[in-house]
Write a protein that holds these residues in place. Sequence first.
Motif, mmCIF file in Angstrom:
data_model
loop_
_atom_site.group_PDB
_atom_site.id
_atom_site.type_symbol
_atom_site.label_atom_id
_atom_site.label_comp_id
_atom_site.label_asym_id
_atom_site.label_seq_id
_atom_site.Cartn_x
_atom_site.Cartn_y
_atom_site.Cartn_z
ATOM 1 N N VAL A 253 47.779 36.872 48.234
ATOM 2 C CA VAL A 253 47.009 38.010 47.716
ATOM 3 C C VAL A 253 47.981 38.937 46.989
ATOM 4 N N PRO A 255 47.631 42.335 44.581
ATOM 5 C CA PRO A 255 46.843 43.342 43.856
ATOM 6 C C PRO A 255 47.328 43.479 42.415
ATOM 7 N N ASP A 346 40.009 35.118 42.212
ATOM 8 C CA ASP A 346 38.720 35.653 42.651
ATOM 9 C C ASP A 346 38.038 36.477 41.580
ATOM 10 N N ARG A 347 38.697 36.695 40.444
ATOM 11 C CA ARG A 347 38.076 37.420 39.328
ATOM 12 C C ARG A 347 37.693 36.471 38.192
ATOM 13 N N ARG A 373 43.212 38.692 43.961
ATOM 14 C CA ARG A 373 43.390 40.141 43.852
ATOM 15 C C ARG A 373 43.085 40.849 45.170
ATOM 16 N N HIS A 374 42.167 40.283 45.957
ATOM 17 C CA HIS A 374 41.756 40.950 47.194
ATOM 18 C C HIS A 374 41.681 39.927 48.328
ATOM 19 N N GLY A 376 39.895 38.281 51.545
ATOM 20 C CA GLY A 376 38.467 38.108 51.797
ATOM 21 C C GLY A 376 38.136 36.664 52.058
#
Length: 562
Positions: A253, A255, A346-347, A373-374, A376
Amino acid sequence: MTRTGERVGTARLRTPAWIARIETPDGLVLGAGVLLAPERVLTAGHVVSPGHPYTVRLVAVPDLGAVAATVSPDEHVPQREHLGDRGGDLALLRLAAPLPAEHTTRLYRLAAPHGPVSMYGFPAGDDGGRWHGATLVAARGRDSQVQLRPATPGELAAPGFSGGGVVDHATDQVIGIVLSVDEGPGSAFSYMSPTETILSHLPQVAAWTDGAEAVDPRLRTGTGAAAGRLDVPFATELASWFRGEGWPVLVTVVPARGDRAWTLQRAVTLADRELRTHRNTSAFSHDPPETVPPAGGHDLALDVDGLTAAEVMDRIAERLGIRDDPRPERLGTLRLPLAAVLVAVDRAADPDALLGLLDRLAGQGARLLLAFRHPGERAARAAETLVHRPLRDRWARLRAELDRITGELGPALDARRDRVLPRPGARPLLDRAEAGVRRSQMLRAWLAHAPDQERAPGRADALFTFEDAVGRRRRRLEEAIGMLDARLRRREELLGRVGAEWPLCRQRAAAQGDRVMAAYRLYEEAASLLRHTPCDIERAEAAVERFVGFCSGTADEEEGAS
C-alpha cells in the motif's frame, strides 16, 4: 523492419546500409558503428578517443568515400568498472560531412531483451564485415550491460565488432551496440549496451530513438510526490524485489503522497536503465547500500489510475515488442519473465478485471510489484490470491514431495538394493540417492519446527532452493529405482530361461550317461546365483550362459549321434 526497409531475416544476408566501419586515417580498421543521423555515428567508447582523427566508411555503399570524424570529450563515455560491473564505454562521433539520410537507422527501446539477435562487425581479415548470431542473457546489472551468448563458438564477437549494431530478430530493430568481448581462452560471451543504457549516458541519442519509455512520467523522482525522507525498511524491501529476490509478486500500500510514495519513485527511477544516471546515483550515494536497486530491475513502471485492463496489456505488449497479438498468453512464451511495477491498482478503471489479468501473468512467471493507494478488501484479496495462497501451496507441495521421498521412494530404493546389486559403475548414483533421502529427512524435520517467518514471502528464495534440490533428489531416486527395477526384470528373465531349459537339458544329458551330473551342477550354480540376494546379475548371467551353452552342446551331440 530496419530503417532501410530490410527485414532482419533477409538483411542478415547482406551488409546493412547503416553499419559504419571506423578506421584510422591510414585505413586501419578499429571497429564498427551505427549511423544514426547524416553526421552522427554511435560506437563503443574504447574504439575512439577525443582529440584524435578518424574516418568513417559505409561499406554497404561502395560509391561513398570515407568521411573524416572526431569525438568531443562531452560525447565520449569511457569504460569503467565498479565491483566487477562494467559501465559506460560509449561514444558519439561527429562527421565532417553528412552522409545520405536514407542510410541512417534508429535505436529502439526494448524491455527484457530475449531470444535471438544478430550483430554486425569486422573480424580480422574481413574488412567487408559479417553477421554473427547470438542470444541475449543476463540482462541485469549496475550498468545493465547484457551478455551475448554466440549461436555457435565461431560466432563469438571479435574486437572488430565493437560498436556494431545488435538487431533483435523478433522486432527487426536495432536494440543496442556491441561493447566488448570476454578475454582469454575459452571465452564464451561478449557484451552489449542496450538502448536505454545508451540513453542514460548519452541523452542526446533520444533524438534518434523509438519505443516506449519504461517509466510513467508520474512515477519518476522529481514529479508527483514531493521529495520526502527515505523509508529505509520499505526501500530495502523494494530493492530486494528489484534484485529478483523473494516471492515474485509484492503487494503493498503506497498513498499518493508521503515518504512511501517518494521512496517508491526513487526505487523505480534507480531501477530503470534510462533514468539511472551518475547525477541521481550520486544524490543517493549516502543511502544504505541495501536500499539501492540494480539498473534494469524492471521492464515497466506504470500508474494505472483510470486505465482498463486492455490498456495495461497494450502498454506491456508495447514494452516487450509484441505488436500484432498483445494477448496475455503471448507473454508465456518469453524466455525472460516480465517484471512490472503497477501503481494505484485500486484506482484502475476496473480493478477486478485488472487483477484477473495480473493473476494470469503471475501464473506465467511474471514478477509484479502492485501498489494500492488504500488498504482494504481489494488489497487484501490481491495479497491472498497472488502471494499467500500460492506460497502456501508451494510449501505444501514441497512437504508432499519430501513425504514421497522419505516415505515411498527411499524405502523402495532400500527394498530393491536388498534384492539386486547395481550395474557396474552405478554405485555412486545409489550413494547420492541415499544421501538425498537423508537430507530430505533433515529438511522435513526442519520444516515441521520452523517458525512462520521462515516461510514469509521475503524468504521465498529458500523455498525455490529447496524445490530445486528436492526435485533433483526425486529424479535421482527415480533413476536409481528404475535402474534396479530393470535389473530385477532381467533376473526374472534369467530365472525363467534356466527353469525352462533344465527339463530339456536333463532329458538330453540322460542319453549321454554321466553328463546329467555336469548339467545339474551348472544348473544349480546358475539358479543359486539368481536366487541369492542381493543378486549379482553379471555373475548370474555368466553362469546362465555356461549352463545354456552346455545344454546346447548336449543337444548338438545328440543330434549328431542320431
